[in-house]
Scaffold this active site. Sequence first.
Site, PDB file in Angstrom:
ATOM      1  CD  GLU A  36      -1.723  -2.294   1.615  1.00  0.00           C
ATOM      2  OE1 GLU A  36      -0.662  -2.643   1.955  1.00  0.00           O
ATOM      3  OE2 GLU A  36      -2.613  -3.305   1.943  1.00  0.00           O
ATOM      4  CD  GLN A  49      -7.271  -7.433   7.305  1.00  0.00           C
ATOM      5  OE1 GLN A  49      -8.383  -7.128   6.500  1.00  0.00           O
ATOM      6  NE2 GLN A  49      -6.252  -7.971   6.801  1.00  0.00           N
ATOM      7  CE  LYS A  59     -17.769  -6.661   3.447  1.00  0.00           C
ATOM      8  NZ  LYS A  59     -16.598  -7.533   2.997  1.00  0.00           N
TER       9      LYS A  59
END
Lengths: 157, 560
Positions: free
Chosen positions: B31, B94, B143
């Site tokens: 990333e 996460q 999400k």
Amino acid sequence: MEHVISCLVENKSGVLSRVAGLFSGRGYNIDTLCVAPTQDANVSRMTIVCRGDDRIIEQIIKQLNKLIDVIKVTDMTAEEHVERELVLIKVACTAATRADIIQLVNVFRARIIDVDLKTLTVEVVGDSRKVEALIELMRSFGIRELVRTGRVAILRG
Amino acid sequence: MVFGYPGGAVLDIFDQINRSKKIRFILTRHEQGATHMADGYARTTGKPGVVLVTSGPGATNTITGLATAYMDSVPLVCICGQVPTAVIGNDAFQEADTSGISRPVTKHNYLVKTVAELPRVLKEAFYIANTGRPGPVLIDLPKDVQQATLKDYSYPKKIEMVTYRPTYEGNPRQIKRAAEVIEKATRPLLYCGGGVVRSLAHEEVLALAERCEIPVTTTLLGLGSFPETHPLALHMLGMHGTQYANHAMHECDCLIAVGARFDDRVTGKLAEFAPNCRSSIIHIDIDPTSISKNVPVTVPIVGDCKRVLTQLLEIIKPKKHPEWLAQVAEWKKQYPLRYKQDDELRPQFVVEKIYEVTRGEAIITTEVGQNQMWAAHYYLYTRPRTFVSSGGLGTMGYGFPAAIGAQVAHPDKIVIDIAGDGSIQMNIQETATAVLNNLPVIVCILNNRYLGMVRQWQEMFYGRNYSAVDLGRPMDEKGRPTDGLPDDVPLYVPDFVKLAEAYGALGRRITRKDDVAPAIEWAIKARRPVFLEFLVTREENVFPMIPAGASVKQMIGGLA
């Protein structure tokens, strides 16, 4: 020199940490900080008391202005304004000292808001000179606990 | 154009990405690489770079890239997945407090809690990133918000932000004052920073310099804002600036700072910085907080460099400064940039050859350290957005992914990363990205088997106590390894040529001066990712140098 900076901000989560992070990240100190919504529920006012020379205060004001969530920044110190702070003092007392304490509280136009056999809780509102003076006097009796709101300020007129 | 890496919390966006015909997605190998690629893309195009990563480690891996972009005012929009709103704060798998972690290294950030706010947030994010003083903006996107359906979607056409209105036009009264100060000066100096590159004010700078006979020095990020081949060019100033630029800064009686921020690497000891112009400093910058932050300014002008200079050029009268220009020319003659001319392969020579072979027409990116300074010294930049380097944060590992991002934006240009053997290893995994996307980036590794800049400081200021800077195997005086490792371990690791080949890139090792130019020509013709490994003199130093916190009087001219 001490400055009172008044800052109108969007009333959103994360704004306080943005402002506080700006001060800690750039090594400026906040003496007191007071935050609450204004007459418009979408807008909050932060009153920040901080110290620094002119250059640092100029930077603080510019940096605050740069934050996206900040609407307006005013250095109250440079303008005609009124300041107030509310302080709660829990002071130790005995039968012998109670009357003296109450008398002093009255002189300061403060109030007793809670009474116990061993303590009195005093509420005082005023500018910093007044509240500091009363705190000093109460110290001789023994302060058990002290709670201050930090200062708020408003421009005159 | 999006650079990124997928993961659990962004699956829904990725499910749409490969169905889109409008979005080109580059899958990186880390990333951090994605953020630097987006950064290189942004710096060479002026358009915001876009990054898409997952929550938790995906997001934390972008922090160095965001901080790099923040320090150098690069427009990025970084979209991070986040765990569903219902579990935020529960230490979910996460999960990281991404908006909290990124706050000090972004211009602004958002945690989107409902899908209804998403169109406005997206519009604002791009607007904030690429207006005013540009910078990175992060959008933390849970999400469940990604999965929600928005009825009556419409992307806002216009944007009106009460609390964010950058100033572009300069105040005419201040501009008039600036013109008066410049007209009175006898030894004026232009000091140009990244703001000139950013606003493409290079033509205005040139016009002002020529009309009023003002020599021009630039910061590291300002390289390319003024043609370095021009007689008025004084090249870079500061800690590793040219002696003539630093002398000119010391002696000038009027300083015109344009899109620069008086960084400590430029000023050195503030009390002794530019002592003769303190009552006539003009500072043009779009960011009010940059003005009078380190050096008190006489005429502050908040605004876009290009517009303010255009306004200034409307009123300022031509002027001649023959004596001053003669003095500056004398310094240039007396103290040129120089290095030892012999048969040894020296890093400065390699950079000079890169300049000659590419005729100055390449896009150059750099890593951080000695390689960066030599790239600044020995390649002459004539146009903005051709020099790409991490100036403010000084991020090792920046140059290679930034070169990949630049190459994505400019597929037909020659893009060269001037690297050190230390820095290149910090994001070397992106070789796979370059190879698989057919991006013919050329990496010129100036390999001295040292962390060269740190070694230089240890040599000069720590009595040659070389601590943790040797990247090869420890050796005795006769060059025999003393670490007892098996014989098949090479003297230094990795073998960059083999490594390039392992990735499907090309590699070549160069040890002689005569082979330098042919190798660069070969790499350019190959139109594939290439590692050129130059085994250069090991203890070369970057000169001139003003030690940290010192003034121009303590400048070390030096000849390695």
